[in-house]
Design a protein around this motif. Structure first.
Motif, PDB file in Angstrom:
ATOM      1  N   ARG A 331      35.757 -34.048  15.523  1.00 29.53           N
ATOM      2  CA  ARG A 331      34.375 -33.729  15.903  1.00 29.53           C
ATOM      3  C   ARG A 331      34.293 -33.412  17.397  1.00 29.53           C
ATOM      4  NH1 ARG A 331      29.239 -37.797  15.014  1.00 29.53           N
ATOM      5  NH2 ARG A 331      27.614 -36.399  15.819  1.00 29.53           N
ATOM      6  N   VAL A 332      35.037 -34.145  18.203  1.00 27.34           N
ATOM      7  CA  VAL A 332      35.068 -33.888  19.641  1.00 27.34           C
ATOM      8  C   VAL A 332      35.792 -32.577  19.930  1.00 27.34           C
ATOM      9  CG1 VAL A 332      35.971 -34.719  21.854  1.00 27.34           C
ATOM     10  CG2 VAL A 332      34.871 -36.317  20.270  1.00 27.34           C
ATOM     11  N   ILE A 333      36.900 -32.337  19.251  1.00 28.73           N
ATOM     12  CA  ILE A 333      37.652 -31.090  19.430  1.00 28.73           C
ATOM     13  C   ILE A 333      36.779 -29.883  19.075  1.00 28.73           C
ATOM     14  CG2 ILE A 333      39.584 -29.734  18.527  1.00 28.73           C
ATOM     15  CD1 ILE A 333      41.071 -32.485  18.218  1.00 28.73           C
ATOM     16  N   SER A 334      36.035 -29.985  17.990  1.00 29.74           N
ATOM     17  CA  SER A 334      35.121 -28.898  17.605  1.00 29.74           C
ATOM     18  C   SER A 334      34.047 -28.671  18.661  1.00 29.74           C
ATOM     19  CB  SER A 334      34.469 -29.220  16.252  1.00 29.74           C
ATOM     20  OG  SER A 334      35.440 -29.290  15.230  1.00 29.74           O
ATOM     21  N   SER A 335      33.568 -29.762  19.257  1.00 28.96           N
ATOM     22  CA  SER A 335      32.550 -29.650  20.312  1.00 28.96           C
ATOM     23  C   SER A 335      33.113 -28.968  21.553  1.00 28.96           C
ATOM     24  CB  SER A 335      32.010 -31.039  20.672  1.00 28.96           C
ATOM     25  OG  SER A 335      31.321 -31.618  19.584  1.00 28.96           O
ATOM     26  N   ILE A 336      34.367 -29.273  21.891  1.00 30.39           N
ATOM     27  CA  ILE A 336      35.017 -28.617  23.033  1.00 30.39           C
ATOM     28  C   ILE A 336      35.090 -27.109  22.794  1.00 30.39           C
ATOM     29  CG2 ILE A 336      37.206 -28.345  24.260  1.00 30.39           C
ATOM     30  CD1 ILE A 336      37.672 -31.361  23.802  1.00 30.39           C
ATOM     31  N   LYS A 337      35.527 -26.733  21.601  1.00 26.57           N
ATOM     32  CA  LYS A 337      35.658 -25.309  21.283  1.00 26.57           C
ATOM     33  C   LYS A 337      34.303 -24.605  21.304  1.00 26.57           C
ATOM     34  CE  LYS A 337      39.881 -25.864  18.559  1.00 26.57           C
ATOM     35  NZ  LYS A 337      40.511 -25.787  17.215  1.00 26.57           N
ATOM     36  N   LEU A 338      33.271 -25.307  20.851  1.00 21.76           N
ATOM     37  CA  LEU A 338      31.924 -24.744  20.875  1.00 21.76           C
ATOM     38  C   LEU A 338      31.457 -24.539  22.325  1.00 21.76           C
ATOM     39  CD1 LEU A 338      29.411 -23.892  19.252  1.00 21.76           C
ATOM     40  CD2 LEU A 338      28.650 -26.258  19.342  1.00 21.76           C
ATOM     41  N   LEU A 339      31.706 -25.509  23.179  1.00 15.20           N
ATOM     42  CA  LEU A 339      31.308 -25.394  24.577  1.00 15.20           C
ATOM     43  C   LEU A 339      32.064 -24.254  25.266  1.00 15.20           C
ATOM     44  CD1 LEU A 339      31.147 -29.171  25.555  1.00 15.20           C
ATOM     45  CD2 LEU A 339      29.217 -27.575  25.516  1.00 15.20           C
ATOM     46  N   MET A 340      33.335 -24.104  24.953  1.00 13.76           N
ATOM     47  CA  MET A 340      34.107 -23.021  25.554  1.00 13.76           C
ATOM     48  C   MET A 340      33.597 -21.655  25.101  1.00 13.76           C
ATOM     49  SD  MET A 340      36.057 -24.353  27.705  1.00 13.76           S
ATOM     50  CE  MET A 340      36.966 -22.868  28.140  1.00 13.76           C
ATOM     51  N   ALA A 341      33.142 -21.570  23.860  1.00 14.24           N
ATOM     52  CA  ALA A 341      32.564 -20.319  23.358  1.00 14.24           C
ATOM     53  C   ALA A 341      31.260 -20.000  24.085  1.00 14.24           C
ATOM     54  CB  ALA A 341      32.335 -20.428  21.859  1.00 14.24           C
ATOM     55  N   GLU A 342      30.481 -21.064  24.429  1.00 18.28           N
ATOM     56  CA  GLU A 342      29.222 -20.866  25.162  1.00 18.28           C
ATOM     57  C   GLU A 342      29.486 -20.280  26.540  1.00 18.28           C
ATOM     58  OE1 GLU A 342      27.102 -24.525  25.417  1.00 18.28           O
ATOM     59  OE2 GLU A 342      26.559 -24.599  23.305  1.00 18.28           O
ATOM     60  N   LYS A 343      30.581 -20.735  27.164  1.00 17.69           N
ATOM     61  CA  LYS A 343      30.898 -20.293  28.522  1.00 17.69           C
ATOM     62  C   LYS A 343      31.542 -18.912  28.521  1.00 17.69           C
ATOM     63  CE  LYS A 343      30.469 -22.544  31.810  1.00 17.69           C
ATOM     64  NZ  LYS A 343      29.375 -22.621  32.790  1.00 17.69           N
TER      65      LYS A 343
END
Length: 343
Positions: A331-343
């Protein structure tokens, strides 16, 4: 006008208190704003342009020492027009009283009616801590509820780029790879600490993706930092650097401006990372983002909906800390990837 603020004694609270200082300077730009707080707070207060002087509180957290408070108060007598007391404790209000400061503003706490003459009692109308801090910058009659507050400015600690480079050199850090910052400690207690084995899985995944990992924390977090490193594949451990206990608070402020993403428990370092507007994954166990959320633009706040949380306890009374263990690494790994996509 000269304003004295009695500041809080926790890292996260001190960071969030900058919201109050910013509002005071917006309202009274010519005012002198001084903050009386423990000596370690100078590392944070020196990064807040709104604060004119950081005064050292020589009395430890939880200690009364009434005679010393009287002495400090008398030394400050005749200087200030207004005092704002951020802590809720009875003892924290004595110095402004002994200093004879005419207006003494604070929230109701520990029956300090005769010490505070501008007492606020509608705390429940301000659910966020920054709202409670911010409301103290305004007249009592105007602060009926949080809707009466203007937009609260987020904390934004300044970075000393010279000192940051010195810290990079001293610690032999490299900026060649993307950085995942981990903040696995929580001074409050174990009910805020996500498992070290989960942090290790997240670190392993990012290192395999070509990143490096920096672990932040104080001396008390050095052991958990080593536990995280030891659970990463041996051939990848060189890409996980345990900085816990190796940096001053001032150095940590500067270095936390560098990671591409930070993963943190609800802690003081989480709030420091947020001041740099770092993409942030904030993990909540016994506490709640409805009270102390990360104050930045790109954030994923993770928590569970089990019946017993948020309990705001230091330790899990049931002994299972499911509020943390049920937040799985993926769940944390998915959140990291989501944040990187936002940036």
């Amino acid at each position: 006008m000269k304003i004295l603020v009695i500041g809080p004694s926790w890292v996260g609270d001190m960071v969030m208190s900058q919201c109050l200082y910013k509002l005071l300077k917006q309202r009274y730009p010519e005012a002198q704003l001084d903050v009386l707080a423990p000596n370690w707070c100078s590392a944070l207060l020196s990064r807040m342009p709104e604060v004119d002087n950081a005064l050292t509180m020589p009395i430890g957290h939880g200690s009364m020492q009434l005679s010393l408070r009287y002495k400090i108060g008398k030394e400050l007598a005749g200087i200030y027009d207004w005092a704002i007391i951020q802590p809720n404790s009875f003892k924290s209000a004595f110095i402004p009283l002994f200093a004879g400061i005419k207006k003494r503003t604070a929230w109701k706490g520990e029956s300090r009616y005769f010490i505070i003459n501008d007492l606020r009692s509608n705390r429940d109308n301000f659910p966020l801590m920054i709202e409670r801090y911010g409301a103290l910058a305004f007249d009592k009659k105007d602060m009926v509820n949080n809707k009466a507050l203007p937009k609260i400015p987020y904390p934004s600690l300044t970075v000393n780029e010279t000192q940051r480079q010195q810290a990079i050199n001293k610690l032999q850090l490299s900026l060649d790879k993307k950085i995942l910052g981990l903040c696995p400690g929580a001074e409050f207690g174990p009910a805020k600490r996500w498992p070290d084995s989960y942090y290790a899985q997240v670190a392993q995944e990012r290192i395999e993706a070509g990143w490096q990992v920096w672990i932040f924390g104080g001396e008390k977090d050095q052991q958990v930092g080593e536990l995280i490193r030891s659970q990463i594949s041996e051939n990848l451990q060189s890409q996980c650097i345990n900085l816990a206990g190796k940096t001053s608070l001032s150095e940590a402020v500067d270095l936390l401006s560098l990671p591409q993403v930070v993963v943190s428990n609800d802690s003081g370092l989480m709030h420091i990372a947020a001041t740099h507007n770092r993409p942030l994954v904030a993990i909540y166990g016994s506490s709640s983002p409805k009270y102390t959320p990360p104050l930045c633009d790109h954030v994923q706040s993770l928590y569970t909906d089990i019946e017993c949380r948020p309990c705001f306890k230091k330790q899990c009374k049931f002994g299972h800390i499911k509020c943390l263990t049920e937040i799985l690494p993926m769940r944390v790994i998915s959140s990291i990837k989501l944040l990187m996509a936002e940036k």
